[in-house]
Motif scaffolding. Sequence first.
Motif, PDB file in Angstrom:
ATOM      1  N   LEU A   5     -11.140  32.471 -46.625  1.00  0.00           N
ATOM      2  CA  LEU A   5     -10.101  32.454 -47.671  1.00  0.00           C
ATOM      3  C   LEU A   5      -9.025  32.874 -46.930  1.00  0.00           C
ATOM      4  O   LEU A   5      -7.483  32.319 -47.108  1.00  0.00           O
ATOM      5  CB  LEU A   5     -10.500  32.958 -48.851  1.00  0.00           C
ATOM      6  CG  LEU A   5     -11.696  32.237 -49.801  1.00  0.00           C
ATOM      7  CD1 LEU A   5     -11.975  32.939 -50.921  1.00  0.00           C
ATOM      8  CD2 LEU A   5     -11.151  30.916 -50.207  1.00  0.00           C
ATOM      9  N   HIS A  35      -6.754  30.053 -46.468  1.00  0.00           N
ATOM     10  CA  HIS A  35      -6.459  29.671 -47.789  1.00  0.00           C
ATOM     11  C   HIS A  35      -5.540  30.511 -48.622  1.00  0.00           C
ATOM     12  O   HIS A  35      -5.713  30.472 -49.850  1.00  0.00           O
ATOM     13  CB  HIS A  35      -7.850  29.202 -48.512  1.00  0.00           C
ATOM     14  CG  HIS A  35      -8.506  28.218 -47.764  1.00  0.00           C
ATOM     15  ND1 HIS A  35      -8.171  26.754 -47.477  1.00  0.00           N
ATOM     16  CD2 HIS A  35      -9.691  28.216 -46.954  1.00  0.00           C
ATOM     17  CE1 HIS A  35      -9.081  26.137 -47.221  1.00  0.00           C
ATOM     18  NE2 HIS A  35     -10.122  26.914 -46.605  1.00  0.00           N
ATOM     19  N   ARG A  36      -4.469  31.262 -47.949  1.00  0.00           N
ATOM     20  CA  ARG A  36      -3.941  32.100 -48.658  1.00  0.00           C
ATOM     21  C   ARG A  36      -3.019  31.536 -49.785  1.00  0.00           C
ATOM     22  O   ARG A  36      -2.902  31.926 -50.781  1.00  0.00           O
ATOM     23  CB  ARG A  36      -3.179  33.061 -47.574  1.00  0.00           C
ATOM     24  CG  ARG A  36      -3.851  34.056 -46.863  1.00  0.00           C
ATOM     25  CD  ARG A  36      -2.841  34.915 -45.976  1.00  0.00           C
ATOM     26  NE  ARG A  36      -2.041  34.029 -44.924  1.00  0.00           N
ATOM     27  CZ  ARG A  36      -2.508  33.817 -43.804  1.00  0.00           C
ATOM     28  NH1 ARG A  36      -3.774  34.601 -43.399  1.00  0.00           N
ATOM     29  NH2 ARG A  36      -1.873  33.261 -42.867  1.00  0.00           N
ATOM     30  N   VAL A  69      -4.898  30.677 -52.760  1.00  0.00           N
ATOM     31  CA  VAL A  69      -5.304  31.945 -53.685  1.00  0.00           C
ATOM     32  C   VAL A  69      -4.293  32.426 -54.446  1.00  0.00           C
ATOM     33  O   VAL A  69      -4.219  32.741 -55.527  1.00  0.00           O
ATOM     34  CB  VAL A  69      -5.847  33.054 -52.604  1.00  0.00           C
ATOM     35  CG1 VAL A  69      -5.856  34.426 -53.324  1.00  0.00           C
ATOM     36  CG2 VAL A  69      -7.226  32.706 -51.964  1.00  0.00           C
ATOM     37  N   SER A  80      -3.342  30.057 -57.420  1.00  0.00           N
ATOM     38  CA  SER A  80      -4.707  30.098 -58.330  1.00  0.00           C
ATOM     39  C   SER A  80      -4.309  31.440 -59.040  1.00  0.00           C
ATOM     40  O   SER A  80      -4.690  31.284 -60.308  1.00  0.00           O
ATOM     41  CB  SER A  80      -5.748  30.117 -57.465  1.00  0.00           C
ATOM     42  OG  SER A  80      -5.958  28.712 -56.935  1.00  0.00           O
ATOM     43  N   PHE A 126      -9.479  24.353 -53.160  1.00  0.00           N
ATOM     44  CA  PHE A 126     -10.640  24.999 -52.276  1.00  0.00           C
ATOM     45  C   PHE A 126     -11.584  23.883 -51.648  1.00  0.00           C
ATOM     46  O   PHE A 126     -12.320  23.288 -52.784  1.00  0.00           O
ATOM     47  CB  PHE A 126     -11.165  26.200 -52.965  1.00  0.00           C
ATOM     48  CG  PHE A 126     -10.285  27.415 -53.098  1.00  0.00           C
ATOM     49  CD1 PHE A 126      -9.617  28.058 -52.266  1.00  0.00           C
ATOM     50  CD2 PHE A 126      -9.888  27.539 -54.498  1.00  0.00           C
ATOM     51  CE1 PHE A 126      -8.681  29.293 -52.572  1.00  0.00           C
ATOM     52  CE2 PHE A 126      -8.890  28.424 -54.839  1.00  0.00           C
ATOM     53  CZ  PHE A 126      -8.243  29.252 -54.103  1.00  0.00           C
ATOM     54  N   GLY A 141     -13.539  31.139 -53.548  1.00  0.00           N
ATOM     55  CA  GLY A 141     -11.816  31.066 -53.934  1.00  0.00           C
ATOM     56  C   GLY A 141     -11.522  31.081 -55.261  1.00  0.00           C
ATOM     57  O   GLY A 141     -10.719  31.696 -55.614  1.00  0.00           O
ATOM     58  N   LEU A 174     -12.423  34.862 -56.419  1.00  0.00           N
ATOM     59  CA  LEU A 174     -11.336  35.994 -55.845  1.00  0.00           C
ATOM     60  C   LEU A 174     -10.181  35.762 -56.665  1.00  0.00           C
ATOM     61  O   LEU A 174      -9.452  36.875 -57.151  1.00  0.00           O
ATOM     62  CB  LEU A 174     -11.203  35.670 -54.520  1.00  0.00           C
ATOM     63  CG  LEU A 174      -9.807  36.542 -53.729  1.00  0.00           C
ATOM     64  CD1 LEU A 174     -10.536  37.979 -53.681  1.00  0.00           C
ATOM     65  CD2 LEU A 174      -9.522  35.886 -52.449  1.00  0.00           C
ATOM     66  N   SER A 175      -9.532  34.550 -56.776  1.00  0.00           N
ATOM     67  CA  SER A 175      -8.446  34.272 -57.576  1.00  0.00           C
ATOM     68  C   SER A 175      -8.222  34.645 -59.006  1.00  0.00           C
ATOM     69  O   SER A 175      -7.632  35.176 -59.656  1.00  0.00           O
ATOM     70  CB  SER A 175      -7.929  32.767 -57.345  1.00  0.00           C
ATOM     71  OG  SER A 175      -7.925  32.442 -55.926  1.00  0.00           O
TER      72      SER A 175
END
Length: 441
Positions: A241, A245-246, A249, A252, A366, A374, A377-378
């Motif tokens: 992530l 996928h920053r 994140v 989100s 995600f 994902g 975390l977000s």
Amino acid sequence: MSSSPGALPASSGSLLSQLRIFALASLGGALEFYDFVIFAFLAKVIAAQFFPASQAEWLRQAETFGLFGAGYLARPLGGLVMAHYGDVSGRKKVFTFSVLLMAVPTLLMGLLPGYDVLGVGAPLTLLALRMMQGAAIGGEAPGGWVFVSEHAPPGRAGFATGLLTGGLTGGILLGSVVILVLHAVMTVAAVADWGWRIPFLLGGVFGLGAMVLRRWLDETPVFREMHSRAEIAETLPVGILLRLHRRAVLCSMATTWTLTAAIVVLVLMMPPLMQTLHHVSAEETMRASLVATFCLTLSVVGVGALSDVLSLRGLAVLCGTLLAGGAFALYGLAPYWPGTLVGWAAVSGLCSGFVGLVPVGMLRAFPAAVRFSGLSLSYNISYAIFGGLTPAVISVLVPQTPLAPAVYVAVIAVVGVVGMWFSPEELKAGSFLHSSSDYPD
């Protein structure tokens, strides 16, 4: 039906089977949120039971709300740990475990002796149980959204997600109703003596029942497909992530901030704010809170269904505008029309559909291999930060203007719209599987 990269595998059974999955998922989510919120509703009674009588009442109350806040602090860690195993070992196992992790502490809270029996061990044990609840709730919402969306038939993932979100908000409504009934059928003295234990015992027992029922659920088709193709991430999903996928994140987290503003300001903080700012009776504000929660539940289901046929960007602009308008209606118009608070609360709840749009946007942002992590975390980090800061910010702003709550919600609605607009929609409605090339180890 064969599955190809980018397509959802065949649905996991008949319509009856899918309804059973959605019902059990929503029921479990409602019970988990019920278990989590009744602590706040009974804070004053809990303070008297678990802290020394020699302390000032305000200090005991502050310590109790400190325990309540500890549950929020445990959410990110618990959610990330469960999400890791959900992405690696399977959605169903974690989804079932989260109910157990909530039900057992809730049941034990109802049985726990007070300070007069255990001394300092009473609040310390209560703290440990509350941390367990926080860890459970950190995995429940992200896990539930992933589970139902991956079980949904093509083109119905938004509706399934909306049903689950409605179940979560319904848990808050259920908690409010149970507390109201408790006070209606028992004297204040009886509630303070032993009646306060009843909501915890009920929640624990029903939570264990939900856990048993969830054992009959099937693993999601998406995870089974990933497992058969050996597409499960071999490295830590969180590492993937943060590398790849920053943007998803951050976007989100921005949309989750808007979700917290809607729920905290328009539902949870509304009763005390209306009582303090405009001298509305406690009974009317409680009725208004119930109505707002009920209308919010309807709204999130409706917006979830719309997300299956309309673009997320267009819905984000519409829902963000309605959210701001509903906030100003509640805090700007209700005070000038005595006796109409319940009606304006209903309007604000119906205008809070952005809450139902948030999980849909996160699910699409995600890919499957890191989807659970994902979302967790977000959602959990954003909720822990902004859910905790919002009451403090509102308290600072209110002396400047009684419209401060509405202004805050409107500003954060813009943040959410921007976050949704720039969120990478890697998956279109109904598409919940990518090829293995999307998941570098």
